[in-house]
Design a protein around this motif. Structure first.
Motif, short mmCIF file in Angstrom:
data_model
loop_
_atom_site.label_atom_id
_atom_site.label_comp_id
_atom_site.label_asym_id
_atom_site.label_seq_id
_atom_site.Cartn_x
_atom_site.Cartn_y
_atom_site.Cartn_z
N ARG A 1 2.38 17.41 59.70
CA ARG A 1 1.37 16.53 60.51
C ARG A 1 2.04 15.71 61.36
O ARG A 1 1.47 14.55 61.95
CB ARG A 1 0.38 16.17 59.47
CG ARG A 1 -0.45 17.05 58.79
CD ARG A 1 -1.50 16.35 57.91
NE ARG A 1 -2.42 15.37 58.89
CZ ARG A 1 -3.66 14.83 58.54
NH1 ARG A 1 -3.95 15.14 57.18
NH2 ARG A 1 -4.33 14.17 59.33
N GLY A 2 3.46 15.58 61.24
CA GLY A 2 4.14 14.52 61.92
C GLY A 2 5.02 13.65 60.95
O GLY A 2 5.40 13.93 59.95
N VAL A 3 5.40 12.73 61.84
CA VAL A 3 6.24 11.72 61.01
C VAL A 3 5.45 10.22 60.18
O VAL A 3 4.50 9.86 60.84
CB VAL A 3 7.39 10.82 61.89
CG1 VAL A 3 8.30 9.99 61.05
CG2 VAL A 3 8.13 11.97 62.59
N THR A 4 5.87 10.17 59.05
CA THR A 4 4.91 9.00 58.23
C THR A 4 5.86 8.20 57.58
O THR A 4 7.23 8.39 57.43
CB THR A 4 3.93 9.78 57.22
OG1 THR A 4 4.50 10.64 56.25
CG2 THR A 4 2.86 10.47 57.90
N PRO A 5 5.61 6.98 57.32
CA PRO A 5 6.63 6.23 56.50
C PRO A 5 6.64 6.42 54.95
O PRO A 5 5.52 6.88 54.69
CB PRO A 5 6.02 4.53 56.77
CG PRO A 5 4.36 4.91 56.94
CD PRO A 5 4.05 6.19 57.81
N THR A 6 7.85 6.21 54.36
CA THR A 6 7.70 6.60 53.19
C THR A 6 7.20 5.25 52.48
O THR A 6 6.81 4.04 53.35
CB THR A 6 9.20 6.45 52.75
OG1 THR A 6 10.10 5.33 53.16
CG2 THR A 6 9.98 7.53 53.39
N ALA A 7 7.07 5.12 51.41
CA ALA A 7 6.66 4.03 50.59
C ALA A 7 7.63 2.59 50.77
O ALA A 7 6.92 1.77 51.00
CB ALA A 7 6.79 3.98 48.86
N HIS A 8 8.99 2.92 50.96
CA HIS A 8 9.53 1.77 51.48
C HIS A 8 9.42 1.47 52.74
O HIS A 8 9.44 0.39 53.02
CB HIS A 8 11.14 2.20 51.15
CG HIS A 8 11.57 2.09 49.65
ND1 HIS A 8 11.28 1.48 48.67
CD2 HIS A 8 12.37 3.29 48.84
CE1 HIS A 8 11.77 1.76 47.61
NE2 HIS A 8 12.35 2.96 47.59
N GLY A 9 9.30 2.39 53.60
CA GLY A 9 9.15 2.15 55.09
C GLY A 9 8.09 1.56 55.19
O GLY A 9 7.76 0.41 56.11
N ALA A 10 6.79 1.83 54.38
CA ALA A 10 5.81 0.87 54.85
C ALA A 10 5.80 -0.28 54.65
O ALA A 10 5.00 -1.44 55.03
CB ALA A 10 4.38 1.41 53.89
N ARG A 11 6.83 -0.88 53.84
CA ARG A 11 7.06 -2.20 53.43
C ARG A 11 7.88 -2.97 54.37
O ARG A 11 7.92 -4.12 54.72
CB ARG A 11 7.68 -2.30 51.98
CG ARG A 11 6.75 -2.05 50.86
CD ARG A 11 5.46 -2.91 50.65
NE ARG A 11 6.10 -4.34 50.10
CZ ARG A 11 6.29 -4.63 48.77
NH1 ARG A 11 6.22 -3.57 47.90
NH2 ARG A 11 6.63 -5.92 48.59
N VAL A 12 8.91 -2.02 54.76
CA VAL A 12 9.81 -2.69 55.73
C VAL A 12 9.65 -2.66 57.19
O VAL A 12 10.00 -3.53 58.10
CB VAL A 12 11.31 -1.66 55.38
CG1 VAL A 12 12.54 -2.36 56.61
CG2 VAL A 12 11.77 -1.84 54.23
N LEU A 13 8.94 -1.56 57.74
CA LEU A 13 8.69 -1.44 58.99
C LEU A 13 7.88 -2.65 59.41
O LEU A 13 7.89 -3.29 60.62
CB LEU A 13 7.84 -0.29 59.38
CG LEU A 13 8.62 1.25 59.05
CD1 LEU A 13 7.88 2.28 59.09
CD2 LEU A 13 9.65 1.29 60.29
N PRO A 14 6.60 -3.31 58.87
CA PRO A 14 6.06 -4.26 59.48
C PRO A 14 7.20 -5.52 59.42
O PRO A 14 6.93 -6.49 60.52
CB PRO A 14 5.01 -4.69 58.45
CG PRO A 14 4.76 -3.37 57.81
CD PRO A 14 5.98 -2.68 57.87
N LEU A 15 7.97 -5.82 58.79
CA LEU A 15 9.02 -6.77 58.83
C LEU A 15 9.99 -6.56 60.07
O LEU A 15 10.32 -7.54 60.63
CB LEU A 15 10.01 -6.69 57.79
CG LEU A 15 9.30 -7.14 56.30
CD1 LEU A 15 10.13 -7.15 55.20
CD2 LEU A 15 8.62 -8.43 56.52
N ILE A 16 10.24 -5.34 60.37
CA ILE A 16 11.00 -5.24 61.50
C ILE A 16 9.97 -5.44 62.73
O ILE A 16 10.55 -6.15 63.88
CB ILE A 16 11.21 -3.55 61.60
CG1 ILE A 16 12.30 -3.02 60.60
CG2 ILE A 16 11.80 -2.85 62.88
CD1 ILE A 16 12.75 -1.87 60.46
N ASP A 17 9.01 -4.96 62.70
CA ASP A 17 7.85 -5.53 63.96
C ASP A 17 7.96 -7.12 64.07
O ASP A 17 8.27 -7.38 65.25
CB ASP A 17 6.63 -5.20 63.51
CG ASP A 17 6.50 -3.48 63.73
OD1 ASP A 17 7.00 -3.09 64.71
OD2 ASP A 17 5.21 -3.09 63.37
#
Length: 318
Positions: free
Chosen positions: A53-69
């Protein structure tokens, strides 16, 4: 920490695709994938999962990616302010507007331009999404006001407004006036409009994300007024932002998913290297604040951002 790796991860997050992110940045997919891999190695966490279905964030990614933004947003603000101090840019702000953007939101844009420390004029261009994106990349426009349905990961993004979506279908529980669950609406045949403004993309993703089939009417409406009229006549069902409903009528009801209102979001998109960078940031900030006060029920960027952090793949997110 390599800034380009952070931008690559942000691009993958917004496009749900390594290949699409690489195309937008003009690099090869292996180069982008290696940049993300080096970032993950430095952070010690994996940010993304790949699936059919594509690329999705891992559980860790869901926490880190908004911080990167937020980190990249702060960094771009420093650069924009430095450019403004060195040589303030002159001239009007050229704004590209999707046909899905209502007149009241455009009115808020004029107010935001007047609220700048040095008020500016606006030059508006309404066009299909693809044409607006090309014009922004070519430097013919300074900022876009568009629905959040197509990622431009190499550019700055900020949500400026959200509004409720309604379903129009007189056949749904005749006489009722309460909300309609998306699963209950899935049995109807939906009339679509040409996929140039973002509404059809939003509708398709909404059903896909809910794992529901989207049944479609074999014809096609040319615009929102016709879509509204045909749905009222019983030709098929329609989904519309509340601001695009032309009149009060039976069969127009709020759409909910799991009891929560379904909303479509609109965003401002601009080039981080635009000479007007600092003024564009102020303009978008004023616009988000003024749009949140509209009587049709928009929410400020902070509230919507919190929702996106909790559910980064919600319909309408970029």
């Amino acid at each position: 920490m390599n800034i380009e790796g952070l931008r690559y991860a942000q691009a993958v997050s917004r496009t749900r695709s390594f290949s699409a992110a690489a195309r937008d940045y003009g690099v090869t997919q292996p180069a982008l994938s290696n940049g993300v891999a080096r970032l993950e190695a430095e952070l010690g966490v994996r940010l993304f999962d790949r699936s059919p279905r594509g690329v999705t964030p891992t559980a860790h990614g869901a926490r880190v990616l908004p911080l990167i933004d937020r980190a990249l947003e702060a960094l771009d603000s420093v650069t924009a302010e430095a450019r403004r101090l060195i040589g303030p840019a002159a001239g009007a702000i050229r704004v590209g507007v999707s046909p899905l953007i209502g007149a009241d939101l455009v009115g808020c844009a004029f107010g935001a331009a007047r609220a700048l420390s040095r008020p500016r004029d606006l030059v508006l261009r309404e066009a299909d999404l693809d044409l607006l994106r090309v014009a922004l990349k070519d430097g013919e426009l300074d900022v876009l006001l568009v629905p959040e349905v197509g990622a431009m990961p190499a550019h700055r993004h900020r949500t400026i407004f959200t509004e409720a979506v309604v379903v129009i279908d007189p056949a749904l529980s005749p006489g009722a006036d309460g909300p309609v669950e998306l699963s209950d609406a899935a049995g109807a045949d939906f009339i679509l409009v040409p996929d140039t403004c973002g509404l059809t993309t939003f509708t398709t993703r909404l059903f896909q994300d809910a794992d529901l089939p989207l049944r479609t009417y074999p014809g096609e409406a040319a615009g929102y007024r016709v879509l509204d009229e045909w749905a009222r006549l019983g030709v098929g069902a329609a989904l519309l932002p509340g601001s695009k409903v032309t009149a009060d009528h039976a069969g127009c009801r709020p759409l909910v998913r799991g009891g929560r209102p379904v909303e479509i979001s609109y965003e401002a998109v601009w080039d981080r290297d635009n000479p007007l960078g600092a003024d564009l940031e102020s303009f978008v900030g004023h616009l988000a604040d003024s749009a949140a006060c509209r009587p049709s029920g928009g929410r400020p960027d902070g509230a919507h951002r919190a929702d996106r952090e909790a559910d980064p793949w919600s319909p309408g997110s970029s």
